[in-house]
Scaffold this active site. Structure first.
Site, PDB file in Angstrom:
ATOM      1  N   GLY A  16      -7.003  10.272  47.017  1.00 35.10           N
ATOM      2  CA  GLY A  16      -8.405  10.436  47.391  1.00 35.10           C
ATOM      3  C   GLY A  16      -8.607  10.385  48.893  1.00 35.10           C
ATOM      4  N   PRO A  95     -14.597   1.549  41.533  1.00 32.92           N
ATOM      5  CA  PRO A  95     -16.070   1.608  41.613  1.00 32.92           C
ATOM      6  C   PRO A  95     -16.722   0.352  41.040  1.00 32.92           C
ATOM      7  CG  PRO A  95     -15.273   2.949  39.781  1.00 32.92           C
ATOM      8  CD  PRO A  95     -14.051   2.443  40.504  1.00 32.92           C
ATOM      9  N   GLU A 163      -7.505  -0.881  53.755  1.00 32.20           N
ATOM     10  CA  GLU A 163      -7.688   0.222  54.708  1.00 32.20           C
ATOM     11  C   GLU A 163      -9.058   0.103  55.382  1.00 32.20           C
ATOM     12  OE1 GLU A 163      -5.495   2.511  55.865  1.00 32.20           O
ATOM     13  OE2 GLU A 163      -7.205   2.672  57.185  1.00 32.20           O
ATOM     14  N   ALA A 227     -19.024  -6.029  54.721  1.00 27.48           N
ATOM     15  CA  ALA A 227     -20.297  -6.746  54.616  1.00 27.48           C
ATOM     16  C   ALA A 227     -20.918  -6.950  56.004  1.00 27.48           C
ATOM     17  CB  ALA A 227     -20.078  -8.087  53.919  1.00 27.48           C
ATOM     18  N   CYS A 278     -18.480   2.703  49.777  1.00 29.24           N
ATOM     19  CA  CYS A 278     -17.955   1.338  49.824  1.00 29.24           C
ATOM     20  C   CYS A 278     -18.915   0.214  50.198  1.00 29.24           C
ATOM     21  CB  CYS A 278     -16.744   1.303  50.740  1.00 29.24           C
ATOM     22  SG  CYS A 278     -15.404   2.304  50.062  1.00 29.24           S
ATOM     23  N   ARG A 348     -21.093  10.273  48.350  1.00 30.42           N
ATOM     24  CA  ARG A 348     -21.196   9.097  47.473  1.00 30.42           C
ATOM     25  C   ARG A 348     -22.197   8.096  48.054  1.00 30.42           C
ATOM     26  NH1 ARG A 348     -14.911   7.817  46.520  1.00 30.42           N
ATOM     27  NH2 ARG A 348     -14.860   8.430  48.700  1.00 30.42           N
TER      28      ARG A 348
HETATM   29  P1  NAD Z   1     -11.232   8.405  45.564  1.00 31.48           P
HETATM   30  O1  NAD Z   1     -12.056   8.373  44.343  1.00 31.48           O
HETATM   31  O2  NAD Z   1     -11.473   9.462  46.592  1.00 31.48           O
HETATM   32  O3  NAD Z   1      -9.679   8.526  45.152  1.00 31.48           O
HETATM   33  C1  NAD Z   1      -9.089   7.778  44.153  1.00 31.48           C
HETATM   34  C2  NAD Z   1      -8.086   8.672  43.417  1.00 31.48           C
HETATM   35  O4  NAD Z   1      -7.340   7.878  42.489  1.00 31.48           O
HETATM   36  C3  NAD Z   1      -8.734   9.806  42.603  1.00 31.48           C
HETATM   37  O5  NAD Z   1      -8.246  11.058  43.043  1.00 31.48           O
HETATM   38  C4  NAD Z   1      -8.309   9.501  41.134  1.00 31.48           C
HETATM   39  O6  NAD Z   1      -8.060  10.663  40.376  1.00 31.48           O
HETATM   40  C5  NAD Z   1      -7.048   8.689  41.359  1.00 31.48           C
HETATM   41  N1  NAD Z   1      -6.674   7.855  40.216  1.00 31.48           N
HETATM   42  C6  NAD Z   1      -7.449   7.014  39.482  1.00 31.48           C
HETATM   43  N2  NAD Z   1      -6.722   6.405  38.534  1.00 31.48           N
HETATM   44  C7  NAD Z   1      -5.439   6.848  38.676  1.00 31.48           C
HETATM   45  C8  NAD Z   1      -4.221   6.578  38.004  1.00 31.48           C
HETATM   46  N3  NAD Z   1      -4.159   5.708  36.991  1.00 31.48           N
HETATM   47  N4  NAD Z   1      -3.103   7.218  38.413  1.00 31.48           N
HETATM   48  C9  NAD Z   1      -3.143   8.102  39.437  1.00 31.48           C
HETATM   49  N5  NAD Z   1      -4.270   8.392  40.123  1.00 31.48           N
HETATM   50  C10 NAD Z   1      -5.405   7.781  39.745  1.00 31.48           C
HETATM   51  O7  NAD Z   1     -11.331   6.956  46.221  1.00 31.48           O
HETATM   52  P2  NAD Z   1     -11.129   6.560  47.767  1.00 31.48           P
HETATM   53  O8  NAD Z   1     -12.376   6.833  48.514  1.00 31.48           O
HETATM   54  O9  NAD Z   1      -9.852   7.113  48.250  1.00 31.48           O
HETATM   55  O10 NAD Z   1     -11.020   4.981  47.632  1.00 31.48           O
HETATM   56  C11 NAD Z   1      -9.862   4.384  47.090  1.00 31.48           C
HETATM   57  C12 NAD Z   1      -9.931   2.896  47.396  1.00 31.48           C
HETATM   58  O11 NAD Z   1      -9.905   2.702  48.822  1.00 31.48           O
HETATM   59  C13 NAD Z   1     -11.192   2.207  46.909  1.00 31.48           C
HETATM   60  O12 NAD Z   1     -10.856   0.912  46.482  1.00 31.48           O
HETATM   61  C14 NAD Z   1     -12.055   2.121  48.152  1.00 31.48           C
HETATM   62  O13 NAD Z   1     -12.917   0.991  48.121  1.00 31.48           O
HETATM   63  C15 NAD Z   1     -11.039   1.938  49.258  1.00 31.48           C
HETATM   64  N6  NAD Z   1     -11.448   2.427  50.578  1.00 31.48           N
HETATM   65  C16 NAD Z   1     -12.097   3.622  50.706  1.00 31.48           C
HETATM   66  C17 NAD Z   1     -12.435   4.109  51.986  1.00 31.48           C
HETATM   67  C18 NAD Z   1     -13.137   5.422  52.171  1.00 31.48           C
HETATM   68  O14 NAD Z   1     -13.465   5.745  53.306  1.00 31.48           O
HETATM   69  N7  NAD Z   1     -13.374   6.207  51.152  1.00 31.48           N
HETATM   70  C19 NAD Z   1     -12.070   3.371  53.118  1.00 31.48           C
HETATM   71  C20 NAD Z   1     -11.386   2.161  52.949  1.00 31.48           C
HETATM   72  C21 NAD Z   1     -11.082   1.703  51.666  1.00 31.48           C
HETATM   73  C1  UGA Z   2     -17.015   2.124  56.293  1.00 31.30           C
HETATM   74  C2  UGA Z   2     -16.358   1.232  57.354  1.00 31.30           C
HETATM   75  O1  UGA Z   2     -16.849   1.608  58.641  1.00 31.30           O
HETATM   76  C3  UGA Z   2     -14.830   1.370  57.316  1.00 31.30           C
HETATM   77  O2  UGA Z   2     -14.237   0.457  58.238  1.00 31.30           O
HETATM   78  C4  UGA Z   2     -14.330   1.067  55.893  1.00 31.30           C
HETATM   79  O3  UGA Z   2     -12.936   1.254  55.812  1.00 31.30           O
HETATM   80  C5  UGA Z   2     -15.021   1.994  54.913  1.00 31.30           C
HETATM   81  O4  UGA Z   2     -16.471   1.813  55.020  1.00 31.30           O
HETATM   82  C6  UGA Z   2     -14.672   1.707  53.487  1.00 31.30           C
HETATM   83  O5  UGA Z   2     -14.240   0.633  53.158  1.00 31.30           O
HETATM   84  O6  UGA Z   2     -14.901   2.655  52.720  1.00 31.30           O
HETATM   85  P1  UGA Z   2     -17.606   4.698  56.117  1.00 31.30           P
HETATM   86  O7  UGA Z   2     -18.443   4.259  54.971  1.00 31.30           O
HETATM   87  O8  UGA Z   2     -16.669   5.833  55.911  1.00 31.30           O
HETATM   88  O9  UGA Z   2     -16.721   3.477  56.639  1.00 31.30           O
HETATM   89  O10 UGA Z   2     -18.536   5.106  57.356  1.00 31.30           O
HETATM   90  P2  UGA Z   2     -19.400   4.245  58.405  1.00 31.30           P
HETATM   91  O11 UGA Z   2     -19.249   4.885  59.719  1.00 31.30           O
HETATM   92  O12 UGA Z   2     -19.148   2.805  58.324  1.00 31.30           O
HETATM   93  O13 UGA Z   2     -20.895   4.541  57.924  1.00 31.30           O
HETATM   94  C7  UGA Z   2     -21.402   3.989  56.719  1.00 31.30           C
HETATM   95  C8  UGA Z   2     -22.888   4.301  56.604  1.00 31.30           C
HETATM   96  O14 UGA Z   2     -23.629   3.569  57.581  1.00 31.30           O
HETATM   97  C9  UGA Z   2     -23.217   5.782  56.856  1.00 31.30           C
HETATM   98  O15 UGA Z   2     -24.226   6.190  55.958  1.00 31.30           O
HETATM   99  C10 UGA Z   2     -23.731   5.783  58.271  1.00 31.30           C
HETATM  100  O16 UGA Z   2     -24.587   6.848  58.557  1.00 31.30           O
HETATM  101  C11 UGA Z   2     -24.478   4.447  58.310  1.00 31.30           C
HETATM  102  N1  UGA Z   2     -24.666   3.896  59.673  1.00 31.30           N
HETATM  103  C12 UGA Z   2     -23.586   3.583  60.428  1.00 31.30           C
HETATM  104  C13 UGA Z   2     -25.953   3.669  60.134  1.00 31.30           C
HETATM  105  O17 UGA Z   2     -26.946   3.928  59.439  1.00 31.30           O
HETATM  106  N2  UGA Z   2     -26.106   3.133  61.399  1.00 31.30           N
HETATM  107  C14 UGA Z   2     -25.048   2.813  62.188  1.00 31.30           C
HETATM  108  O18 UGA Z   2     -25.280   2.313  63.320  1.00 31.30           O
HETATM  109  C15 UGA Z   2     -23.755   3.047  61.693  1.00 31.30           C
END
Ligand code: NAD
Ligand code: UGA
Length: 461
Positions: A16, A95, A163, A227, A278, A348
């Protein structure tokens, strides 16, 4: 290509937003490792194998192209690669649970647990398992318990390596991270496993930025980092409401407080509300953990960060209705931006979803434009798709509209020809700038009635 020619085989389960870019960066920086990214979703994997990647992220394709086919591989063959890998990152989605105990708050760990069971059944050698997904504190313990039910005499070290990348800037964040955090046990095996993970990142991250600690602290730090970031946004957004009542200007207030080096300027942009997969999920997770331990005051404190965000989103729609003579029924409203932030196609938890639905409830005619997110917008609005227009061109979206609402801070919206847009709109024409990115005085001069966030409106009425 056989894996014998590589020093290590690293597997990531979950291709993902995190798994894909993170592994692409590791592969690009470490040609000596074979890096495989596996997912159950064949469509996603096919897209990773093509030049039309499943996610939009500036600079990602270039990084993927450095390594793909050389030492970076995308596959749906999970079991075979589990058997072959020494190090396995797990980056599946976690989720918010929507059913049963903890519904609406705690993380749904079903994908996580399925992965643990796949690892267990497909393994024939010891492995290092790394939690990349964001998980409730002490989840590593549950993973260890499942893995150690094996009767094959295998040993698994479970580490936490959360991450911190943000979407839209993922490549820069991965290439030059503030820190990499690795949590492990202090046992001899744990320390050895930790070193193996440190060694991966040390290929390009300065050693002093690679932090190590115990597993629970690493897991909890991830939830707390999100948070705190979200809390700053809710704090400034709460003050934006006060600015609108008192005539103060949120940009001036944010600048004045941000100049204090202890506060600093980052994450003080008042907005229509924070989105993304997130922030809300991780805070609610934190809230649930606090409640589980009987820390109700702590839980309530953090829950309010989410409540203020929801209030900010609904306040935005209320403001639109109020400004447009208390009725939006039958009016065409163009939403500029649907992504939860600029430079991503991810929608999302985007405030745009809530705002579209609220506007439809008020019988507005909604047209959505976005340079990258229309595909996801259509999925989010599947159940009301007949009531919404999707238009890639912002000028066409604005034609005949009574109001524009900027929801995403896409750079291209700053430099549109607003004289032309004004000419094509119904009058009186309104702009609601949910990101404070436009030149409000200039728009007012053109003839718009302008409603920013946290500033007095500029109205001709
Ligand atoms: P995502 O939904 O984009 O990707 C997750 C992937 O895992 C999907 O493609 C799904 O098909 C796959 N999957 C699920 N179950 C599986 C299985 N049993 N075997 C193989 N594949 C499987 O999610 P994401 O945004 O990459 O987030 C992943 C994790 O990282 C979450 O816990 C999220 O909180 C964390 N995270 C996300 C971000 C971000 O910016 N999106 C940043 C930091 C941390
Ligand atoms: C956030 C964190 O910044 C990452 O460090 C973390 O890894 C990630 O969540 C995660 O765990 O998924 P992200 O959600 O991709 O990253 O983007 P951000 O830049 O943090 O923005 C989050 C939301 O806050 C957006 O809707 C953005 O528009 C909003 N935002 C951000 C504001 O409304 N005001 C600001 O000053 C900054």
């Amino acid at each position: 290509m056989s894996s014998e020619k590589f020093e290590k085989h690293i597997l990531c389960i979950g291709a993902g937003y995190v798994g894909g870019p993170t592994m692409a960066m590791i592969a690009a920086k470490c040609p000596q490792y074979k890096v495989t990214v596996a997912d159950i979703n064949p469509v996603r994997i096919k897209e990773w194998q093509s030049d039309k990647l499943p996610i939009y992220e500036p600079g990602l394709l270039e990084v993927v192209k450095i390594a793909r086919g050389r030492n970076l591989f995308f596959t749906t063959e999970i079991d075979k690669n589990i058997a072959d890998a020494e190090i396995i990152f797990v980056s599946v989605n976690t989720p918010t649970k929507t059913y049963g105990r903890g519904a609406g708050k705690t993380a749904d760990l079903q994908y996580w647990e399925k992965t643990a069971r796949s690892i267990l059944s497909a393994s024939a050698s010891d492995k290092i398992i790394i939690e990349k997904s964001t998980l409730p504190v002490r989840t590593a313990k549950a993973m260890e318990r499942i893995l150690h039910t094996n009767d094959k005499g295998l040993h698994f070290d479970v580490l936490s390596n959360p991450e911190f990348l943000a979407e839209g800037t993922a490549i820069a964040d991965l290439e030059n991270p503030d820190r990499v955090l690795i949590g492990s046990r202090e046992t001899e095996q744990g320390v050895k496993a930790r070193k193996a993970v440190v060694d991966i990142y040390a290929n390009w991250v300065p050693r002093e930025r690679i932090l190590t600690c115990d597993v629970w602290s690493a897991e909890l730090s991830k939830l707390v980092a999100n948070a705190f970031l979200a809390q700053r946004i809710s704090s400034i957004n709460s003050i934006s409401a006060l600015c609108e009542r008192t005539g103060a200007d949120i940009t001036n207030v944010a600048h004045a407080i941000g100049t204090d080096s202890r506060i600093n300027h980052k994450f003080l942009n008042a907005s229509v509300g924070f989105g993304g997969s997130c922030f809300k999920k991780d805070i609610l997770n934190l809230v649930y953990i606090c409640e589980t331990y009987g820390l109700h005051e702590v839980a309530q404190y953090w829950e309010n960060v989410v409540r203020i965000n929801e209030w900010q989103e609904s306040r935005f729609v209320e403001k639109m209705g109020h400004a447009m003579f208390n009725t939006i029924a039958g009016k065409r409203v163009a939403l500029f931006g649907f992504a939860f932030k600029a430079d991503t196609g991810d929608t999302r938890e985007s405030p745009a979803i809530f705002i579209t639905r609220r506007l439809l409830e008020e019988h507005a005619r909604v047209v959505v434009t976005d340079p990258q997110a229309l595909r996801n917008a259509k999925i989010d609005l599947q159940d009301v798709i007949d009531q919404v227009e999707f238009e890639p061109d912002p000028y066409t979206a604005a034609e005949g509209a009574h109001a524009l609402a900027v929801i995403t801070e896409w750079n291209e919206y700053r430099n549109l020809d607003y004289e032309k847009i004004y000419a094509a709109m119904e009058k009186p024409a309104f702009i609601f700038d949910g990101r404070n990115i436009l030149d409000h005085q200039e728009l007012f001069r053109i003839g718009f009635n302008v409603y920013p966030i946290g500033k007095p409106p500029l109205s001709h009425l």
